[in-house]
Design a protein around this motif. Structure first.
Motif, short mmCIF file in Angstrom:
data_model
loop_
_atom_site.label_atom_id
_atom_site.label_comp_id
_atom_site.label_asym_id
_atom_site.label_seq_id
_atom_site.Cartn_x
_atom_site.Cartn_y
_atom_site.Cartn_z
N TRP A 70 0.82 -1.22 0.00
CA TRP A 70 0.00 0.00 0.00
C TRP A 70 0.85 1.26 0.00
O TRP A 70 0.48 2.27 -0.57
CB TRP A 70 -0.92 0.02 1.21
N THR A 71 1.98 1.20 0.69
CA THR A 71 2.83 2.39 0.76
C THR A 71 3.71 2.55 -0.47
O THR A 71 4.39 3.56 -0.60
CB THR A 71 3.72 2.37 2.02
N LYS A 95 3.95 5.57 7.63
CA LYS A 95 3.30 6.20 6.48
C LYS A 95 1.80 5.89 6.45
O LYS A 95 0.98 6.77 6.21
CB LYS A 95 3.96 5.70 5.19
N ILE A 96 1.44 4.64 6.74
CA ILE A 96 0.03 4.26 6.80
C ILE A 96 -0.66 4.96 7.95
O ILE A 96 -1.81 5.41 7.84
CB ILE A 96 -0.10 2.72 6.93
N LYS A 99 -1.41 8.43 6.85
CA LYS A 99 -2.52 8.43 5.88
C LYS A 99 -3.85 8.21 6.58
O LYS A 99 -4.85 8.85 6.24
CB LYS A 99 -2.30 7.34 4.82
N ALA A 100 -3.88 7.32 7.57
CA ALA A 100 -5.12 7.07 8.32
C ALA A 100 -5.53 8.32 9.11
O ALA A 100 -6.72 8.65 9.19
CB ALA A 100 -4.94 5.89 9.26
N TYR A 102 -4.86 11.44 8.27
CA TYR A 102 -5.40 12.39 7.28
C TYR A 102 -6.82 12.00 6.87
O TYR A 102 -7.69 12.86 6.71
CB TYR A 102 -4.51 12.44 6.03
N LEU A 103 -7.06 10.70 6.71
CA LEU A 103 -8.38 10.22 6.33
C LEU A 103 -9.41 10.55 7.42
O LEU A 103 -10.52 11.01 7.13
CB LEU A 103 -8.34 8.71 6.06
#
Length: 157
Positions: A70-71, A95-96, A99-100, A102-103
């Motif tokens: 995913w990354t 990184k995940i 992203k989570a 930010y989501l």
């Protein structure tokens, strides 16, 4: 000791570096630092030197493999080697995690906008929480009065 500190601060104001001041005023230390160190014996050429700070690779779990894909570290799960460095897995997890976050921020902002829009529509229809609460309490009072009237009518019979 305070005298030495004051000399250091005055020296820094005059443009002298801390090193120049500390070498000329060593304070209570009588030993000079030994500038020459003995050269270490050369390493044997049979084994390649390995950095001491790196942790040997670890076997990634299925979830770690998905995170690495995913990354964007690897194109597919099949391309992931059997052992991967801890730093790579940790960087992919971070990184995940970002992203989570930010989501979740985007979802919170979206939910706030939806609530503002729904509130404005309700205000346009002249609906308010106060009016809804008053109507609900009026219904409850009517139900209580009906129950009392039914109880009185049963007693009289």
């Amino acid at each position: 000791m305070n005298f030495i500190r004051s000399r250091l601060s005055i020296g820094s104001l005059l443009g002298q570096t801390r090193r120049q001041v500390t070498e000329s005023h060593r304070g209570m230390c009588n030993k000079l630092p030994d500038a020459k160190s003995e050269p270490s014996p050369p390493a044997p050429q049979a084994q390649a030197p390995r950095p001491l700070f790196r942790i040997p690779g670890q076997r990634p779990s299925d979830m770690d493999k998905k995170i690495l894909v995913w990354t964007g570290r690897f194109k597919s799960i099949e391309q992931i080697p059997e052992t991967v460095s801890f730093e790579m897995i940790d960087a992919a997890r971070n990184k995940i995690r970002v992203k989570a976050a930010y989501l979740m921020m985007a979802a919170t902002i979206g939910a706030c906008l939806v609530m503002v829009i729904l509130g404005k529509r309700a205000a346009g229809r002249h609906e308010s929480l106060t009016a809804q609460n008053m109507e609900k309490k009026a219904r409850w009072r009517e139900e209580v009065q009906r129950e009392k009237a039914a109880a009185l009518s049963e007693k009289t019979q």
